[in-house]
Design a protein around this motif. Structure first.
Motif, PDB file in Angstrom:
ATOM      1  N   ARG A   3       0.835  -1.206   0.000  1.00  0.00           N
ATOM      2  CA  ARG A   3       0.000   0.000   0.000  1.00  0.00           C
ATOM      3  C   ARG A   3       0.872   1.260   0.000  1.00  0.00           C
ATOM      4  NH1 ARG A   3      -2.059   1.996   5.028  1.00  0.00           N
ATOM      5  NH2 ARG A   3      -3.197   3.873   4.558  1.00  0.00           N
ATOM      6  N   MET A   4       0.558   2.205  -0.866  1.00  0.00           N
ATOM      7  CA  MET A   4       1.293   3.460  -0.955  1.00  0.00           C
ATOM      8  C   MET A   4       0.644   4.475  -0.026  1.00  0.00           C
ATOM      9  SD  MET A   4       3.880   4.870  -2.525  1.00  0.00           S
ATOM     10  CE  MET A   4       4.132   3.796  -3.923  1.00  0.00           C
ATOM     11  N   VAL A   5       1.443   5.179   0.778  1.00  0.00           N
ATOM     12  CA  VAL A   5       0.918   6.204   1.680  1.00  0.00           C
ATOM     13  C   VAL A   5       1.710   7.487   1.485  1.00  0.00           C
ATOM     14  CG1 VAL A   5       0.095   4.555   3.415  1.00  0.00           C
ATOM     15  CG2 VAL A   5       2.408   5.485   3.600  1.00  0.00           C
ATOM     16  N   TRP A   6       1.074   8.607   1.842  1.00  0.00           N
ATOM     17  CA  TRP A   6       1.690   9.922   1.765  1.00  0.00           C
ATOM     18  C   TRP A   6       2.953   9.965   2.609  1.00  0.00           C
ATOM     19  CZ3 TRP A   6       2.013  14.360  -0.654  1.00  0.00           C
ATOM     20  CH2 TRP A   6       2.575  15.436  -0.001  1.00  0.00           C
ATOM     21  N   SER A   7       3.994  10.661   2.143  1.00  0.00           N
ATOM     22  CA  SER A   7       5.219  10.816   2.915  1.00  0.00           C
ATOM     23  C   SER A   7       5.478  12.283   3.219  1.00  0.00           C
ATOM     24  CB  SER A   7       6.409  10.206   2.172  1.00  0.00           C
ATOM     25  OG  SER A   7       7.581  10.364   2.920  1.00  0.00           O
ATOM     26  N   HIS A   8       5.973  13.058   2.229  1.00  0.00           N
ATOM     27  CA  HIS A   8       6.318  14.450   2.517  1.00  0.00           C
ATOM     28  C   HIS A   8       6.488  15.248   1.230  1.00  0.00           C
ATOM     29  CE1 HIS A   8      10.342  12.694   1.777  1.00  0.00           C
ATOM     30  NE2 HIS A   8      10.610  13.895   1.272  1.00  0.00           N
ATOM     31  N   VAL A   9       6.636  16.559   1.406  1.00  0.00           N
ATOM     32  CA  VAL A   9       7.059  17.465   0.339  1.00  0.00           C
ATOM     33  C   VAL A   9       8.383  18.060   0.782  1.00  0.00           C
ATOM     34  CG1 VAL A   9       6.580  19.651  -0.838  1.00  0.00           C
ATOM     35  CG2 VAL A   9       4.729  18.048  -0.427  1.00  0.00           C
ATOM     36  N   GLY A  10       9.384  18.025  -0.081  1.00  0.00           N
ATOM     37  CA  GLY A  10      10.680  18.636   0.204  1.00  0.00           C
ATOM     38  C   GLY A  10      10.722  20.045  -0.351  1.00  0.00           C
ATOM     39  N   LEU A  11      11.065  21.006   0.507  1.00  0.00           N
ATOM     40  CA  LEU A  11      11.147  22.408   0.097  1.00  0.00           C
ATOM     41  C   LEU A  11      12.577  22.901   0.200  1.00  0.00           C
ATOM     42  CD1 LEU A  11       8.070  23.868   2.037  1.00  0.00           C
ATOM     43  CD2 LEU A  11       8.184  23.250  -0.382  1.00  0.00           C
ATOM     44  N   ASN A  12      13.038  23.631  -0.814  1.00  0.00           N
ATOM     45  CA  ASN A  12      14.339  24.285  -0.785  1.00  0.00           C
ATOM     46  C   ASN A  12      14.153  25.681  -0.206  1.00  0.00           C
ATOM     47  OD1 ASN A  12      15.656  22.147  -2.210  1.00  0.00           O
ATOM     48  ND2 ASN A  12      14.643  22.860  -4.047  1.00  0.00           N
ATOM     49  N   CYS A  13      14.894  26.009   0.844  1.00  0.00           N
ATOM     50  CA  CYS A  13      14.674  27.242   1.594  1.00  0.00           C
ATOM     51  C   CYS A  13      15.879  28.171   1.532  1.00  0.00           C
ATOM     52  CB  CYS A  13      14.418  26.925   3.066  1.00  0.00           C
ATOM     53  SG  CYS A  13      13.172  25.669   3.342  1.00  0.00           S
ATOM     54  N   ALA A  14      15.634  29.434   1.233  1.00  0.00           N
ATOM     55  CA  ALA A  14      16.697  30.433   1.316  1.00  0.00           C
ATOM     56  C   ALA A  14      17.124  30.616   2.770  1.00  0.00           C
ATOM     57  CB  ALA A  14      16.227  31.753   0.718  1.00  0.00           C
ATOM     58  N   ASP A  15      16.173  30.535   3.705  1.00  0.00           N
ATOM     59  CA  ASP A  15      16.434  30.653   5.142  1.00  0.00           C
ATOM     60  C   ASP A  15      15.530  29.649   5.849  1.00  0.00           C
ATOM     61  OD1 ASP A  15      16.289  31.349   7.892  1.00  0.00           O
ATOM     62  OD2 ASP A  15      16.726  33.441   7.453  1.00  0.00           O
ATOM     63  N   GLN A  16      16.097  28.516   6.270  1.00  0.00           N
ATOM     64  CA  GLN A  16      15.290  27.457   6.871  1.00  0.00           C
ATOM     65  C   GLN A  16      14.515  27.946   8.094  1.00  0.00           C
ATOM     66  OE1 GLN A  16      18.643  24.666   7.091  1.00  0.00           O
ATOM     67  NE2 GLN A  16      17.216  23.098   6.370  1.00  0.00           N
ATOM     68  N   LYS A  17      15.113  28.793   8.915  1.00  0.00           N
ATOM     69  CA  LYS A  17      14.445  29.278  10.126  1.00  0.00           C
ATOM     70  C   LYS A  17      13.189  30.075   9.767  1.00  0.00           C
ATOM     71  CE  LYS A  17      15.223  31.726  14.421  1.00  0.00           C
ATOM     72  NZ  LYS A  17      15.192  33.120  14.719  1.00  0.00           N
ATOM     73  N   THR A  18      13.292  30.968   8.799  1.00  0.00           N
ATOM     74  CA  THR A  18      12.151  31.775   8.373  1.00  0.00           C
ATOM     75  C   THR A  18      11.039  30.889   7.808  1.00  0.00           C
ATOM     76  OG1 THR A  18      13.569  33.672   7.919  1.00  0.00           O
ATOM     77  CG2 THR A  18      11.419  33.651   6.829  1.00  0.00           C
ATOM     78  N   THR A  19      11.421  29.911   6.981  1.00  0.00           N
ATOM     79  CA  THR A  19      10.430  29.005   6.406  1.00  0.00           C
ATOM     80  C   THR A  19       9.783  28.156   7.491  1.00  0.00           C
ATOM     81  OG1 THR A  19      11.632  28.967   4.311  1.00  0.00           O
ATOM     82  CG2 THR A  19      10.064  27.175   4.690  1.00  0.00           C
ATOM     83  N   GLU A  20      10.568  27.652   8.435  1.00  0.00           N
ATOM     84  CA  GLU A  20      10.015  26.864   9.539  1.00  0.00           C
ATOM     85  C   GLU A  20       9.030  27.700  10.357  1.00  0.00           C
ATOM     86  OE1 GLU A  20      11.339  24.202  13.424  1.00  0.00           O
ATOM     87  OE2 GLU A  20      12.898  25.216  12.265  1.00  0.00           O
ATOM     88  N   GLU A  21       9.388  28.916  10.677  1.00  0.00           N
ATOM     89  CA  GLU A  21       8.489  29.789  11.446  1.00  0.00           C
ATOM     90  C   GLU A  21       7.184  30.046  10.698  1.00  0.00           C
ATOM     91  OE1 GLU A  21      10.917  33.218  12.276  1.00  0.00           O
ATOM     92  OE2 GLU A  21      12.018  32.182  13.862  1.00  0.00           O
ATOM     93  N   PHE A  22       7.244  30.231   9.391  1.00  0.00           N
ATOM     94  CA  PHE A  22       6.057  30.482   8.566  1.00  0.00           C
ATOM     95  C   PHE A  22       5.090  29.308   8.645  1.00  0.00           C
ATOM     96  CE2 PHE A  22       3.882  30.341   4.397  1.00  0.00           C
ATOM     97  CZ  PHE A  22       3.300  31.595   4.381  1.00  0.00           C
ATOM     98  N   TYR A  23       5.593  28.086   8.412  1.00  0.00           N
ATOM     99  CA  TYR A  23       4.715  26.916   8.386  1.00  0.00           C
ATOM    100  C   TYR A  23       4.271  26.482   9.786  1.00  0.00           C
ATOM    101  CZ  TYR A  23       5.156  26.582   3.404  1.00  0.00           C
ATOM    102  OH  TYR A  23       5.084  26.869   2.066  1.00  0.00           O
ATOM    103  N   THR A  24       5.060  26.752  10.818  1.00  0.00           N
ATOM    104  CA  THR A  24       4.606  26.417  12.171  1.00  0.00           C
ATOM    105  C   THR A  24       3.582  27.432  12.664  1.00  0.00           C
ATOM    106  OG1 THR A  24       6.526  27.509  13.192  1.00  0.00           O
ATOM    107  CG2 THR A  24       6.689  25.140  12.820  1.00  0.00           C
ATOM    108  N   ARG A  25       3.805  28.693  12.407  1.00  0.00           N
ATOM    109  CA  ARG A  25       2.888  29.724  12.910  1.00  0.00           C
ATOM    110  C   ARG A  25       1.556  29.750  12.174  1.00  0.00           C
ATOM    111  NH1 ARG A  25       3.832  36.221  13.674  1.00  0.00           N
ATOM    112  NH2 ARG A  25       1.732  36.622  14.436  1.00  0.00           N
ATOM    113  N   TYR A  26       1.590  29.707  10.850  1.00  0.00           N
ATOM    114  CA  TYR A  26       0.368  29.924  10.081  1.00  0.00           C
ATOM    115  C   TYR A  26      -0.313  28.647   9.588  1.00  0.00           C
ATOM    116  CZ  TYR A  26       1.984  34.671  10.322  1.00  0.00           C
ATOM    117  OH  TYR A  26       2.414  35.883  10.790  1.00  0.00           O
ATOM    118  N   PHE A  27       0.391  27.514   9.622  1.00  0.00           N
ATOM    119  CA  PHE A  27      -0.186  26.280   9.121  1.00  0.00           C
ATOM    120  C   PHE A  27      -0.205  25.160  10.157  1.00  0.00           C
ATOM    121  CE2 PHE A  27       0.905  28.743   5.452  1.00  0.00           C
ATOM    122  CZ  PHE A  27      -0.193  28.571   4.634  1.00  0.00           C
ATOM    123  N   GLY A  28       0.273  25.418  11.368  1.00  0.00           N
ATOM    124  CA  GLY A  28       0.154  24.462  12.455  1.00  0.00           C
ATOM    125  C   GLY A  28       1.130  23.300  12.439  1.00  0.00           C
ATOM    126  N   PHE A  29       2.203  23.388  11.665  1.00  0.00           N
ATOM    127  CA  PHE A  29       3.210  22.335  11.673  1.00  0.00           C
ATOM    128  C   PHE A  29       4.078  22.467  12.925  1.00  0.00           C
ATOM    129  CE2 PHE A  29       2.014  22.091   7.297  1.00  0.00           C
ATOM    130  CZ  PHE A  29       2.307  20.790   6.901  1.00  0.00           C
TER     131      PHE A  29
END
Length: 151
Positions: A3-29
């Protein structure tokens, strides 16, 4: 094949900290794991069964991301930041999402109403810190008249 299941999306980030803060704050990750590669790292964010894998972007448009051997260029996807069409999320209210988001991200399209297709379907597109377009919708429903093969 298993059975195939969802895994992840890989994102290339100019600034990993800024991207992490964006997705944790506004999308609940939330941070699930960090893989230390010596001179760089990969940050895994999780929300339910959905994962985002945050990479430091390569410095050249077609060059390898930090920690990726040059022989693997292109093997696991483009290394430049923001190279995908969009990510998509569902919310209970696009307007409430936009109010919380404020000026933290540029709205690139919408909000648009798609009541002609599904009553109550409303969508907005915003740009994340690395330029990836993120679609946020409310009210979308699958068409139950289609069978499991989409026919």
């Amino acid at each position: 094949m298993g059975r195939m299941v969802w895994s992840h999306v890989g994102l290339n980030c100019a600034d990993q900290k800024t991207t992490e803060e964006f997705y944790t704050r506004y999308f609940g990750f939330a941070r699930a794991r960090v893989v230390d590669l010596g001179d760089s790292r990969i940050v895994f964010l999780r929300k339910g069964d959905a994962y985002l894998e945050l990479f430091a972007a390569g410095t050249e448009p077609d060059g390898p991301a930090p920690g990726v051997p040059s022989s693997a260029v292109g093997g696991d996807g483009p290394q430049a930041p923001g190279r995908m069409r969009h990510l998509a999320f569902q919310t209970g209210s696009v307007d409430a999402f936009l109010a919380e988001l404020g000026d933290a991200a540029e709205v690139t399209l919408g909000p648009l109403d798609f009541d002609d297709f599904i009553c109550g379907w409303r969508t907005v597109w915003v740009r994340d810190p690395d330029g990836v377009i993120v679609e946020v919708s409310q009210g979308y429903e699958d068409d139950s008249s289609h069978d499991k093969d989409g026919v």
